[in-house]
Design a protein around this motif. Structure first.
Motif, PDB file in Angstrom:
ATOM      1  N   SER A   1     -50.266  27.925  45.227  1.00 21.36           N
ATOM      2  CA  SER A   1     -50.876  26.929  45.856  1.00 21.36           C
ATOM      3  C   SER A   1     -52.701  27.719  45.724  1.00 21.36           C
ATOM      4  CB  SER A   1     -50.635  26.800  47.206  1.00 21.36           C
ATOM      5  OG  SER A   1     -51.645  26.308  48.110  1.00 21.36           O
TER       6      SER A   1
ATOM      7  N   ILE B   1     -56.083  29.383  46.417  1.00 22.50           N
ATOM      8  CA  ILE B   1     -56.744  31.180  45.850  1.00 22.50           C
ATOM      9  C   ILE B   1     -55.461  31.766  44.962  1.00 22.50           C
ATOM     10  CG2 ILE B   1     -57.814  33.429  46.449  1.00 22.50           C
ATOM     11  CD1 ILE B   1     -58.724  31.780  48.799  1.00 22.50           C
TER      12      ILE B   1
ATOM     13  N   ASP C   1     -43.932  33.422  45.270  1.00 22.61           N
ATOM     14  CA  ASP C   1     -44.276  32.403  46.337  1.00 22.61           C
ATOM     15  C   ASP C   1     -43.145  32.431  47.180  1.00 22.61           C
ATOM     16  OD1 ASP C   1     -47.218  30.841  46.662  1.00 22.61           O
ATOM     17  OD2 ASP C   1     -45.493  29.968  47.575  1.00 22.61           O
TER      18      ASP C   1
ATOM     19  N   VAL D   1     -40.575  34.993  46.010  1.00 25.53           N
ATOM     20  CA  VAL D   1     -40.687  36.128  47.410  1.00 25.53           C
ATOM     21  C   VAL D   1     -41.490  36.227  48.454  1.00 25.53           C
ATOM     22  CG1 VAL D   1     -41.710  38.525  47.194  1.00 25.53           C
ATOM     23  CG2 VAL D   1     -41.001  37.695  44.980  1.00 25.53           C
ATOM     24  N   ASP D   2     -41.097  35.731  49.543  1.00 25.02           N
ATOM     25  CA  ASP D   2     -41.211  35.795  51.426  1.00 25.02           C
ATOM     26  C   ASP D   2     -41.835  37.675  51.620  1.00 25.02           C
ATOM     27  OD1 ASP D   2     -41.692  35.664  53.765  1.00 25.02           O
ATOM     28  OD2 ASP D   2     -39.576  34.217  54.249  1.00 25.02           O
ATOM     29  N   VAL D   3     -43.831  37.569  51.649  1.00 22.72           N
ATOM     30  CA  VAL D   3     -44.103  38.244  51.852  1.00 22.72           C
ATOM     31  C   VAL D   3     -43.465  38.896  53.413  1.00 22.72           C
ATOM     32  CG1 VAL D   3     -45.566  38.221  50.289  1.00 22.72           C
ATOM     33  CG2 VAL D   3     -46.162  37.431  52.586  1.00 22.72           C
TER      34      VAL D   3
ATOM     35  N   ASN E   1     -51.980  38.462  48.803  1.00 22.13           N
ATOM     36  CA  ASN E   1     -52.846  37.092  49.048  1.00 22.13           C
ATOM     37  C   ASN E   1     -51.956  36.075  49.909  1.00 22.13           C
ATOM     38  OD1 ASN E   1     -54.192  34.262  48.264  1.00 22.13           O
ATOM     39  ND2 ASN E   1     -52.018  33.575  47.878  1.00 22.13           N
TER      40      ASN E   1
ATOM     41  N   TYR F   1     -54.575  33.488  63.219  1.00 25.16           N
ATOM     42  CA  TYR F   1     -55.339  33.482  62.070  1.00 25.16           C
ATOM     43  C   TYR F   1     -56.682  35.066  61.891  1.00 25.16           C
ATOM     44  CZ  TYR F   1     -57.369  32.998  57.915  1.00 25.16           C
ATOM     45  OH  TYR F   1     -57.666  33.161  56.442  1.00 25.16           O
TER      46      TYR F   1
ATOM     47  N   LYS G   1     -57.306  39.028  60.319  1.00 28.12           N
ATOM     48  CA  LYS G   1     -58.078  38.726  59.107  1.00 28.12           C
ATOM     49  C   LYS G   1     -58.946  40.204  59.177  1.00 28.12           C
ATOM     50  CE  LYS G   1     -55.935  36.194  56.364  1.00 28.12           C
ATOM     51  NZ  LYS G   1     -55.939  36.743  54.809  1.00 28.12           N
TER      52      LYS G   1
ATOM     53  N   MET H   1     -63.003  28.012  50.709  1.00 29.10           N
ATOM     54  CA  MET H   1     -62.298  27.738  49.396  1.00 29.10           C
ATOM     55  C   MET H   1     -62.013  26.133  49.460  1.00 29.10           C
ATOM     56  SD  MET H   1     -62.825  31.402  47.300  1.00 29.10           S
ATOM     57  CE  MET H   1     -61.696  31.219  46.078  1.00 29.10           C
TER      58      MET H   1
ATOM     59  N   THR I   1     -58.612  24.886  49.515  1.00 34.92           N
ATOM     60  CA  THR I   1     -57.044  25.366  49.386  1.00 34.92           C
ATOM     61  C   THR I   1     -56.574  23.635  50.195  1.00 34.92           C
ATOM     62  OG1 THR I   1     -56.944  26.583  50.870  1.00 34.92           O
ATOM     63  CG2 THR I   1     -57.750  27.634  48.726  1.00 34.92           C
ATOM     64  N   ASN I   2     -54.509  24.742  50.147  1.00 37.46           N
ATOM     65  CA  ASN I   2     -54.163  23.651  50.916  1.00 37.46           C
ATOM     66  C   ASN I   2     -54.155  24.386  52.810  1.00 37.46           C
ATOM     67  OD1 ASN I   2     -53.200  21.796  49.277  1.00 37.46           O
ATOM     68  ND2 ASN I   2     -52.433  23.665  48.325  1.00 37.46           N
TER      69      ASN I   2
HETATM   70  N1  LIG Z   1     -59.127  29.345  51.422  1.00 42.96           N
HETATM   71  C1  LIG Z   1     -59.931  29.503  52.412  1.00 42.96           C
HETATM   72  O1  LIG Z   1     -61.753  29.513  52.073  1.00 42.96           O
HETATM   73  C2  LIG Z   1     -59.575  31.011  52.653  1.00 42.96           C
HETATM   74  C3  LIG Z   1     -60.552  31.848  53.628  1.00 42.96           C
HETATM   75  C4  LIG Z   1     -60.430  32.735  53.931  1.00 42.96           C
HETATM   76  C5  LIG Z   1     -59.676  33.536  53.272  1.00 42.96           C
HETATM   77  N2  LIG Z   1     -58.408  32.889  53.043  1.00 42.96           N
HETATM   78  C6  LIG Z   1     -57.094  33.678  52.260  1.00 42.96           C
HETATM   79  O2  LIG Z   1     -57.144  33.026  51.528  1.00 42.96           O
HETATM   80  C7  LIG Z   1     -55.494  33.724  51.320  1.00 42.96           C
HETATM   81  C8  LIG Z   1     -54.379  32.419  50.268  1.00 42.96           C
HETATM   82  O3  LIG Z   1     -55.216  30.505  51.213  1.00 42.96           O
HETATM   83  P1  LIG Z   1     -55.182  30.021  50.329  1.00 42.96           P
HETATM   84  O4  LIG Z   1     -56.064  28.615  51.590  1.00 42.96           O
HETATM   85  O5  LIG Z   1     -55.147  29.611  49.219  1.00 42.96           O
HETATM   86  O6  LIG Z   1     -54.297  28.785  51.338  1.00 42.96           O
HETATM   87  P2  LIG Z   1     -53.061  27.826  50.456  1.00 42.96           P
HETATM   88  O7  LIG Z   1     -52.355  27.139  51.911  1.00 42.96           O
HETATM   89  O8  LIG Z   1     -53.380  26.652  49.383  1.00 42.96           O
HETATM   90  O9  LIG Z   1     -51.982  29.202  49.885  1.00 42.96           O
HETATM   91  C9  LIG Z   1     -50.955  29.771  50.457  1.00 42.96           C
HETATM   92  C10 LIG Z   1     -49.668  30.413  49.358  1.00 42.96           C
HETATM   93  O10 LIG Z   1     -48.735  31.701  50.450  1.00 42.96           O
HETATM   94  C11 LIG Z   1     -48.147  30.955  50.072  1.00 42.96           C
HETATM   95  N3  LIG Z   1     -47.144  31.569  51.401  1.00 42.96           N
HETATM   96  C12 LIG Z   1     -46.504  31.284  53.031  1.00 42.96           C
HETATM   97  N4  LIG Z   1     -46.134  31.860  53.095  1.00 42.96           N
HETATM   98  C13 LIG Z   1     -45.774  32.722  52.517  1.00 42.96           C
HETATM   99  C14 LIG Z   1     -44.573  33.592  52.749  1.00 42.96           C
HETATM  100  N5  LIG Z   1     -43.975  34.228  54.081  1.00 42.96           N
HETATM  101  N6  LIG Z   1     -44.419  34.436  51.682  1.00 42.96           N
HETATM  102  C15 LIG Z   1     -45.177  34.433  49.960  1.00 42.96           C
HETATM  103  N7  LIG Z   1     -45.739  33.449  50.119  1.00 42.96           N
HETATM  104  C16 LIG Z   1     -46.249  32.550  51.342  1.00 42.96           C
HETATM  105  C17 LIG Z   1     -47.405  29.328  50.181  1.00 42.96           C
HETATM  106  O11 LIG Z   1     -46.523  28.703  49.944  1.00 42.96           O
HETATM  107  C18 LIG Z   1     -48.397  28.965  49.169  1.00 42.96           C
HETATM  108  O12 LIG Z   1     -48.619  29.133  48.179  1.00 42.96           O
HETATM  109  C19 LIG Z   1     -54.772  33.857  52.472  1.00 42.96           C
HETATM  110  O13 LIG Z   1     -55.248  34.736  52.770  1.00 42.96           O
HETATM  111  C20 LIG Z   1     -55.859  33.188  53.592  1.00 42.96           C
HETATM  112  O14 LIG Z   1     -56.656  33.522  54.338  1.00 42.96           O
HETATM  113  C21 LIG Z   1     -58.821  31.812  52.278  1.00 42.96           C
END
Ligand SMILES: NC(=O)c1ccc[n+]([C@@H]2O[C@H](COP(=O)([O-])OP(=O)(O)OC[C@H]3O[C@@H](n4cnc5c(N)ncnc54)[C@H](O)[C@@H]3O)[C@@H](O)[C@H]2O)c1
Length: 284
Positions: A20, A22, A41, A66-68, A94, A160, A164, A195, A197-198
């Motif tokens: 999902s 980024i 994921d 994969v569960d990170v 990520n 959170y 970060k 950005m 996202t979900n």
């Molecule tokens: N969206 C933004 O604006 C934004 C801003 C700053 C930082 N970020 C960072 O970008 C990264 C991605 O976030 P996003 O916004 O795309 O979120 P998202 O919720 O759209 O995607 C996150 C993905 O991580 C997966 N995930 C969750 N737990 C997991 C685990 N234990 N093991 C493996 N995968 C797992 C989810 O299934 C999902 O597919 C994150 O680290 C977030 O902190 C996002």
């Protein structure tokens, strides 16, 4: 040839949380640049969807569940990828979750999930992959997902924000470790501004205190209405990584604003400054 294609085409990319947002955007971009993408994921079906999108666009990809938050799963992944491909050129740590709620109201399990996924997931991604990358003797690029939140404060998103700040510090030290050891491994802190996202979806709030739902919804709506287009942001990320930049931004003006506030806060040693958005949410 564009630098990003020049640098990454023909290599292997591993992206965590790539089902999902980024992670999926970066995986698709890596595929479009001609990389073989290992899409990982915790959500297997979501990873398979990203793989299908990469293949439909003519790229090469494979999915791994994969569960990170479990270090051994990252060891298993690194072993499997090196056995199958013999190298990793691009590793993107990520996977991340948001956590909303006042510090003392967030249950232990949710605190642990935030720390284990957002911080330990990045640390153990590096710990599992770097020895194998070193042994392969190949040049490599590692991007860790930091945030503009790494430079500020946000009440009721404390879990959170803590992770970060830590990922940013971890990436800075890791960069210097590579320099000291003269390793050809480029480390970047990837700093998304906002950005689309979900991450603030209602389902992501499982295990948060019930009174967190309004805050989560307000952030979800802001991201939906003002968030940057994912594909454009992910294109910019890989372009900057190919230039061996440490600081990698989607919206440099948002980063500059956050960093400027941080610098002033530290130089003037004021008490923490309430973000406008936090006041607005609290007033709703
Ligand atoms: N969206 C933004 O604006 C934004 C801003 C700053 C930082 N970020 C960072 O970008 C990264 C991605 O976030 P996003 O916004 O795309 O979120 P998202 O919720 O759209 O995607 C996150 C993905 O991580 C997966 N995930 C969750 N737990 C997991 C685990 N234990 N093991 C493996 N995968 C797992 C989810 O299934 C999902 O597919 C994150 O680290 C977030 O902190 C996002």
């Amino acid at each position: 040839m564009a630098l990003d294609k020049d640098v990454f085409a023909g290599g292997v990319a591993v992206v965590t949380g790539a089902g999902s947002g980024i992670g999926a955007g970066l995986a698709r971009r890596a595929g479009a640049l001609g990389m073989t993408v290992v899409v990982t994921d915790i959500n297997e079906a979501a990873a398979a969807e990203t793989v299908a999108a990469i293949k439909a666009a003519g790229g090469k990809a494979e999915a791994e569940k994969v569960d990170v938050s479990i270090p051994e799963e990252l060891d298993r992944l690194a072993e499997l990828v090196f056995a199958r491909h013999g190298e990793v050129r691009l590793l993107i740590n990520n996977a991340g979750i948001e956590t909303v709620g006042y510090t003392w109201e967030v249950p232990t399990a949710r605190w642990e999930a935030a720390l284990n996924i957002n911080l330990h997931g990045v640390i153990h991604g590096v710990r599992a992959f770097v020895p194998r990358i070193i042994a392969s003797g190949q040049e490599a690029w590692i991007g860790n997902l930091s945030s503009v939140g790494a430079f500020g404060q946000m009440p009721a998103q404390t879990a959170y924000i803590v992770t970060k700040h830590a990922v940013q510090a971890f990436s800075e030290c890791l960069y210097l470790e590579m320099e000291l050891k003269k390793l050809p491994i480029h480390v970047s802190a990837i700093i998304p501004g906002m950005m689309r996202t979900n991450i603030f979806n209602a389902e992501g709030g499982e295990g948060e205190p019930a009174n967190a739902s309004g805050h989560r919804r307000a952030m979800f709506e802001m991201m939906r209405d003002y968030g940057m287009d994912l594909d454009e942001g992910c294109r910019l990320f890989l372009e900057q990584m190919a230039e061996n930049r440490f600081w990698v931004h989607s919206q440099p003006e948002m980063s500059e604003q956050a960093l400027g506030s941080r610098i002033r806060f530290m130089q003037e040693q004021t008490p923490p400054v309430m973000p406008d958005i936090a006041r607005q949410i609290a007033a709703d």
